[in-house]
Design a protein around this motif. Structure first.
Motif, PDB file in Angstrom:
ATOM      1  N   THR A 342       1.105  -1.261   0.030  1.00 48.05           N
ATOM      2  CA  THR A 342       0.032   0.004   0.002  1.00 48.05           C
ATOM      3  C   THR A 342       1.241   1.396   0.026  1.00 48.05           C
ATOM      4  O   THR A 342       1.708   1.293   0.130  1.00 48.05           O
ATOM      5  N   TYR A 344       1.441   4.566   2.010  1.00 44.76           N
ATOM      6  CA  TYR A 344       1.311   4.591   2.862  1.00 44.76           C
ATOM      7  C   TYR A 344       0.892   6.411   2.910  1.00 44.76           C
ATOM      8  O   TYR A 344       0.372   7.312   3.477  1.00 44.76           O
ATOM      9  N   PRO A 404      -9.122   2.028  -4.697  1.00 40.02           N
ATOM     10  CA  PRO A 404     -10.172   1.594  -3.272  1.00 40.02           C
ATOM     11  C   PRO A 404     -11.079   2.419  -3.809  1.00 40.02           C
ATOM     12  O   PRO A 404     -11.448   3.724  -4.481  1.00 40.02           O
ATOM     13  N   SER A 408     -12.839   3.730   1.630  1.00 42.07           N
ATOM     14  CA  SER A 408     -12.328   2.695   1.707  1.00 42.07           C
ATOM     15  C   SER A 408     -11.188   2.802   1.363  1.00 42.07           C
ATOM     16  O   SER A 408     -10.443   2.842   0.815  1.00 42.07           O
ATOM     17  N   SER A 409     -10.513   2.262   2.940  1.00 35.11           N
ATOM     18  CA  SER A 409      -8.870   1.903   2.745  1.00 35.11           C
ATOM     19  C   SER A 409      -8.967   0.546   1.746  1.00 35.11           C
ATOM     20  O   SER A 409      -9.366   0.170   1.597  1.00 35.11           O
ATOM     21  N   GLN A 411      -6.353  -1.897   2.810  1.00 33.38           N
ATOM     22  CA  GLN A 411      -6.254  -3.170   2.968  1.00 33.38           C
ATOM     23  C   GLN A 411      -8.101  -3.452   2.748  1.00 33.38           C
ATOM     24  O   GLN A 411      -7.969  -4.512   2.202  1.00 33.38           O
ATOM     25  N   ARG A 412      -8.743  -2.659   2.727  1.00 30.64           N
ATOM     26  CA  ARG A 412     -10.574  -3.407   3.239  1.00 30.64           C
ATOM     27  C   ARG A 412     -10.567  -3.813   1.636  1.00 30.64           C
ATOM     28  O   ARG A 412     -11.434  -4.841   1.627  1.00 30.64           O
ATOM     29  N   THR A 413      -9.756  -3.019   0.787  1.00 24.62           N
ATOM     30  CA  THR A 413     -10.235  -3.157  -0.803  1.00 24.62           C
ATOM     31  C   THR A 413      -9.600  -4.172  -1.282  1.00 24.62           C
ATOM     32  O   THR A 413      -9.954  -5.060  -2.183  1.00 24.62           O
ATOM     33  N   TRP A 424     -12.219  -4.676   9.858  1.00 20.02           N
ATOM     34  CA  TRP A 424     -10.817  -3.103   9.491  1.00 20.02           C
ATOM     35  C   TRP A 424     -11.662  -1.862  10.265  1.00 20.02           C
ATOM     36  O   TRP A 424     -12.617  -1.908  10.226  1.00 20.02           O
ATOM     37  N   PRO A 426      -9.795   1.921  11.521  1.00 18.49           N
ATOM     38  CA  PRO A 426      -8.274   3.505  10.989  1.00 18.49           C
ATOM     39  C   PRO A 426      -7.230   2.467  12.211  1.00 18.49           C
ATOM     40  O   PRO A 426      -7.209   2.603  13.076  1.00 18.49           O
TER      41      PRO A 426
END
Length: 429
Positions: A342, A344, A404, A408-409, A411-413, A424, A426
């Protein structure tokens, strides 16, 4: 302007980027850059060979940066800091080897040397037409009157990287085929033993000799084997490569080489781009989770999940990059592992990113692949999916950029794309 074969030019004794490049296309084999640091024409030890399986010299003078694919071209890059070359080294050979074909199938092969800080090109050599060669010495740095020069060489080998390396004194770990003596078609007749001679008188006793000193430990030979995953051949069995135990390092290296106006200066961010290497895991007992720097979820190597994130590299430094370690002694405890990355901070997309992923088992050939060029506004990329198939781990190249949805984050994606089914919230690091 390209240099003619055999010509030379002075180069600054600073950090130089050495780029091996060629035009990609159907049927074009892969190629790999390498460097040999020589003293009087030979390496001092196998540690003087820098290539994909041994990416950095102990002195820090030469390191292998990896490949980039963009605009129909492929480049493989070395970084040479001539100011750090040890006094005993008088020449650095810059070579290329073909993987899966010959250089007669590699169009527009060249080597280019540029200043690593400013980007100015100081030397370039376009290799002449090749035929059956599988390795090339394209150029070399050599000392002359207190400075350094670059020479365009263009010497081909038909014996591949192994032949080139052994020619300069490298010990290569490759299978050896020893011929056995042919077995007789019929058993020989049993001969009558000759008469035994009379016993001789025993010699006078001698003092016991001192035991010989223990032999010095033998140097480990260099391993040239590797596995490159592509779209056409995207998966490999770890067991078939010998990767059934010990630690397996998963490394991500990246670099940005230009600015993309579509995303703003340097990917639309400010300062260094911070990428995070992560892993979703599912164990055979049903436990699921994530290993990532976000939330300080660094995992553990010797207890579940048997995956550990070594650290958080915020610059993409080639010598380290981002590293995960997987404990293959517990391979039967893994149901599946998804390695992903990802953004950041520092960027709005993976556009203009060059990244290389390498899985290095402790026992077995390394597995590598490069990411495709990103053409979407993606901030998360699925790199590799490792699945348990009857106790063996199958590595699948994903190289899949995901976008995403709003709110949506990343990680969730990636969770939704691969059906992990986790909750998930934050987090920060």
């Amino acid at each position: 302007m390209s240099m003619p074969k055999g010509s030379n030019t002075p180069v600054p004794a600073t950090a130089l980027r050495v780029e091996l490049g060629w035009r990609s296309g159907p049927g074009v084999p892969d190629a790999d850059a390498s460097a040999l640091l020589l003293a009087a024409g030979k390496v001092r030890s196998d540690g003087d060979f820098v290539f994909y399986n041994q990416p950095a010299h102990s002195s820090g003078a030469v390191r292998h940066e990896g490949k980039r694919t963009a605009g129909g071209r492929v480049t493989d890059t070395l970084l040479a800091d001539l100011a750090r070359v040890e006094a005993g080294i008088d020449r650095i050979v810059l070579a290329a080897s073909a993987d899966g074909g010959t250089f007669g199938q590699v169009p527009d092969l060249y080597i280019e040397v540029s200043d690593a800080a400013g980007g100015q090109v100081v030397a370039r050599f376009d290799s002449p037409g090749a035929t059956v060669e599988t390795a090339f010495v394209l150029g070399e740095f050599y000392r002359r009157q207190g400075g350094w020069k670059f020479r365009a060489v263009g010497q081909g080998y038909s014996s591949g990287l192994e032949g080139l390396a052994t020619d300069f004194g490298i010990t290569v770990d490759e299978p050896q085929h020893t011929a056995r003596p042919a077995a007789p078609l019929t058993a020989p007749a049993r001969a009558t033993p000759p008469p035994r001679p009379a016993a001789a008188p025993a010699p006078p006793a001698r003092p016991a000799a001192a035991p010989p000193p223990p032999p010095a430990p033998a140097a480990q030979p260099v391993r040239l084997s590797k596995v490159t995953l592509t779209k056409a051949a995207p998966s490999v069995s770890l067991a078939k490569q010998g990767g059934t135990s010990g630690a397996m390092r998963v490394n991500l290296n990246w670099q940005t080489r230009k600015q993309s106006p579509g995303w703003g200066g340097r990917w639309g961010g400010r300062g260094d781009v911070d990428l995070d290497l992560c892993a979703l895991y599912e164990l055979t007992d049903g436990r699921k989770g994530v290993v990532q720097a976000l939330g300080n979820s660094f995992g553990s190597l010797h207890r579940p999940p048997y995956i550990h994130l070594d650290g958080d590299d915020r610059t993409g430094a080639v010598a380290s990059g981002e590293n995960l370690t997987v404990n293959l002694d517990h391979r039967r405890d893994f149901q599946r592992i998804l390695v992903f990355v990802t953004i950041y901070e520092g960027a709005g997309s993976f556009a203009d990113l060059h990244a290389t992923v390498t899985l290095q088992p402790e026992h077995g050939a390394p597995i590598e692949f490069s990411l495709d060029e990103c053409t979407v506004a993606s901030r998360v990329c699925a790199l590799a999916l490792i699945t348990n198939t009857g106790g063996d781990l199958l590595v699948q190249r994903e190289a899949r950029y995901l976008v995403p949805e709003r709110g949506s984050s990343p990680q969730r994606t990636v969770d939704r794309a691969y059906g992990w089914g986790m909750n998930w919230r934050p987090g920060r690091k």
